[in-house]
Design a protein around this motif. Sequence first.
Motif, mmCIF file in Angstrom:
data_model
loop_
_atom_site.group_PDB
_atom_site.id
_atom_site.type_symbol
_atom_site.label_atom_id
_atom_site.label_comp_id
_atom_site.label_asym_id
_atom_site.label_seq_id
_atom_site.Cartn_x
_atom_site.Cartn_y
_atom_site.Cartn_z
ATOM 1 N N VAL A 131 -10.712 5.981 -4.754
ATOM 2 C CA VAL A 131 -10.502 6.037 -6.202
ATOM 3 C C VAL A 131 -11.753 6.669 -6.823
ATOM 4 N N TYR A 132 -11.751 6.747 -8.135
ATOM 5 C CA TYR A 132 -12.902 7.302 -8.851
ATOM 6 C C TYR A 132 -13.611 6.188 -9.612
ATOM 7 N N SER A 133 -14.924 6.275 -9.687
ATOM 8 C CA SER A 133 -15.691 5.283 -10.446
ATOM 9 C C SER A 133 -16.557 5.991 -11.472
ATOM 10 N N LYS A 134 -16.841 5.274 -12.587
ATOM 11 C CA LYS A 134 -17.678 5.870 -13.618
ATOM 12 C C LYS A 134 -18.454 4.779 -14.341
ATOM 13 N N ILE A 135 -19.773 4.936 -14.316
ATOM 14 C CA ILE A 135 -20.658 4.062 -15.067
ATOM 15 C C ILE A 135 -21.576 4.975 -15.871
ATOM 16 N N GLY A 136 -21.434 4.993 -17.169
ATOM 17 C CA GLY A 136 -22.221 5.919 -17.970
ATOM 18 C C GLY A 136 -21.837 7.345 -17.627
ATOM 19 N N ASN A 137 -22.811 8.107 -17.179
ATOM 20 C CA ASN A 137 -22.550 9.499 -16.779
ATOM 21 C C ASN A 137 -22.326 9.646 -15.283
ATOM 22 N N ASN A 138 -22.367 8.535 -14.534
ATOM 23 C CA ASN A 138 -22.164 8.584 -13.088
ATOM 24 C C ASN A 138 -20.678 8.550 -12.774
ATOM 25 N N PHE A 139 -20.185 9.606 -12.144
ATOM 26 C CA PHE A 139 -18.761 9.720 -11.843
ATOM 27 C C PHE A 139 -18.606 10.235 -10.413
ATOM 28 N N GLY A 140 -17.850 9.522 -9.583
ATOM 29 C CA GLY A 140 -17.687 9.969 -8.200
ATOM 30 C C GLY A 140 -16.624 9.194 -7.463
ATOM 31 N N ARG A 141 -16.409 9.572 -6.188
ATOM 32 C CA ARG A 141 -15.397 8.918 -5.362
ATOM 33 C C ARG A 141 -15.947 7.637 -4.750
ATOM 34 N N VAL A 142 -15.064 6.675 -4.572
ATOM 35 C CA VAL A 142 -15.450 5.410 -3.963
ATOM 36 C C VAL A 142 -14.298 4.909 -3.093
ATOM 37 N N TRP A 143 -14.600 4.367 -1.937
ATOM 38 C CA TRP A 143 -13.578 3.790 -1.045
ATOM 39 C C TRP A 143 -13.297 2.354 -1.489
ATOM 40 N N PHE A 144 -12.016 2.019 -1.616
ATOM 41 C CA PHE A 144 -11.687 0.643 -1.989
ATOM 42 C C PHE A 144 -10.814 -0.010 -0.923
ATOM 43 N N THR A 145 -10.941 -1.315 -0.858
ATOM 44 C CA THR A 145 -10.080 -2.142 -0.015
ATOM 45 C C THR A 145 -9.477 -3.217 -0.894
ATOM 46 N N ALA A 146 -8.145 -3.303 -0.892
ATOM 47 C CA ALA A 146 -7.468 -4.372 -1.624
ATOM 48 C C ALA A 146 -7.513 -5.623 -0.759
ATOM 49 N N SER A 147 -8.148 -6.652 -1.250
ATOM 50 C CA SER A 147 -8.527 -7.787 -0.423
ATOM 51 C C SER A 147 -7.606 -8.996 -0.566
ATOM 52 N N THR A 148 -7.439 -9.701 0.545
ATOM 53 C CA THR A 148 -6.783 -11.010 0.574
ATOM 54 C C THR A 148 -7.732 -11.951 1.312
ATOM 55 N N PRO A 149 -7.517 -13.254 1.240
ATOM 56 C CA PRO A 149 -8.373 -14.167 2.021
ATOM 57 C C PRO A 149 -8.358 -13.825 3.507
ATOM 58 N N SER A 150 -7.207 -13.371 4.006
ATOM 59 C CA SER A 150 -7.121 -13.002 5.417
ATOM 60 C C SER A 150 -7.926 -11.743 5.721
ATOM 61 N N VAL A 151 -7.912 -10.786 4.797
ATOM 62 C CA VAL A 151 -8.722 -9.575 4.988
ATOM 63 C C VAL A 151 -10.195 -9.946 5.090
ATOM 64 N N GLU A 152 -10.622 -10.887 4.242
ATOM 65 C CA GLU A 152 -12.021 -11.304 4.266
ATOM 66 C C GLU A 152 -12.383 -11.980 5.583
ATOM 67 N N ASP A 153 -11.400 -12.602 6.230
ATOM 68 C CA ASP A 153 -11.643 -13.229 7.531
ATOM 69 C C ASP A 153 -11.657 -12.210 8.662
ATOM 70 N N ILE A 154 -10.797 -11.199 8.558
ATOM 71 C CA ILE A 154 -10.683 -10.213 9.639
ATOM 72 C C ILE A 154 -11.720 -9.098 9.477
ATOM 73 N N ASP A 155 -11.689 -8.445 8.331
ATOM 74 C CA ASP A 155 -12.595 -7.325 8.057
ATOM 75 C C ASP A 155 -13.782 -7.855 7.255
ATOM 76 N N LYS A 156 -14.678 -8.553 7.939
ATOM 77 C CA LYS A 156 -15.741 -9.285 7.265
ATOM 78 C C LYS A 156 -16.834 -8.351 6.747
ATOM 79 N N VAL A 157 -17.457 -8.778 5.645
ATOM 80 C CA VAL A 157 -18.619 -8.083 5.105
ATOM 81 C C VAL A 157 -19.742 -9.099 4.901
ATOM 82 N N GLU A 158 -20.956 -8.588 4.859
ATOM 83 C CA GLU A 158 -22.128 -9.464 4.689
ATOM 84 C C GLU A 158 -22.524 -9.506 3.210
ATOM 85 N N ILE A 159 -22.237 -10.639 2.567
ATOM 86 C CA ILE A 159 -22.582 -10.802 1.150
ATOM 87 C C ILE A 159 -24.089 -11.036 1.036
#
Length: 408
Positions: free
Chosen positions: A103-131
Amino acid sequence: MNFIESFKSAIKSLTGNRARSFLTMLGIIIGITSVITMSAIGKGGQKNITGKLKEGGYGKFTIFIDKGAKNFRWKYLFDDVVIEKLKNTNEFKNVTPYVRDRVYSKIGNNFGRVWFTASTPSVEDIDKVEIIAGRKFLSFEYENAERVALIDDVTAKNLYGSVDNALGKEYNIFKNRKSAGVVYEIVGVYKNPFKGFANALGGLRIPRFIRFPLSTYDRIYNLDNAGFYEEILIEAKNPEKTKYSMVRSKEILENIIGIKDLYEVEALAQGSSSFDNILSTLNIFVTFVAGISLFVGGIGVMNIMLVSVIERTKEIGIRKAIGATNKDILLQFLIESIILTGLGGIIGIIFGFTLGEIVGKVIGIPPLFTLSSIIISLLVSTFIGVVFGVIPAKKAAELNPIEALRAE
């Protein structure tokens, strides 16, 4: 003259001119140091980058619909019923819908592509990330399709100055350039999976990532097909039997829906394996380039040894006159050459360890020193001593004793 006497004579000759001996070794020292350092940093970076990617994807895979297949129909998209049937087989540890796109993201004048993952509790268990700051999504945020998001730490630092400063801030997302933006509140920041790769290549620009609840994705972006998905994320019960689980998931889906040749299966760590091969090739290439300095150092050894033969011509003549054979002269000069390169190799290894640790701390990559690289470095330096010492030694051995005695 036996080997021990030749060795003692070689040592005496080298210590007689220590400055020149050290300068002769310097090329070998620099070459071995370069090889050890580059190899350790390269392997350390490779392990640091791909190790975490593989660990995150070990025993996990996705199964998705090939929309280009002739028998594809939109009605064959996955839904909660299909996912529940897969779960009820009890052949998999976890099964969940998986939505990922750009998708595209924009904060102020910063505009660019970003990868998104639509998350579920199961996704958080399988495809883990380090908070590393903030928190994960709460249960009511999944249920109520709250507009909350997790972003990666590189993006947080680039846009907000620090990971802590990003918490609670707004993040504007656009499905495409023409769509209206949707504002999300950042509730957590996680470690960018490609951060190690960026450090290894000197701050290379890397992808940005965002996660938000799957229910939010359905409510905002997937209005026409809410509850229907093109991809499923599955975790095998036994990671060692992932390939078997991949085959079984496809068979089960074909039986449930009654359509064959419509599904594709891909291991989550497959991309990291290819990436690992690329880094291995790059590491070999860089180490080879560093090894060229060893060849240059060998030429330096040969040049100095040739000069030494010329300077010691009369000495060689005297030794031959009192009974030294061509073999004795050849052996002494070869030993001198091997001592120079061997000692240079040992010093180079010590310097390589030291420099590797220093460089690793500076760029944030733990160096990985291997016994094989140390042994190979010693063998190569000794081999260089033999190869580049043969010509000077042979020249010294073949000197005519009478002509040698006449030399001034």
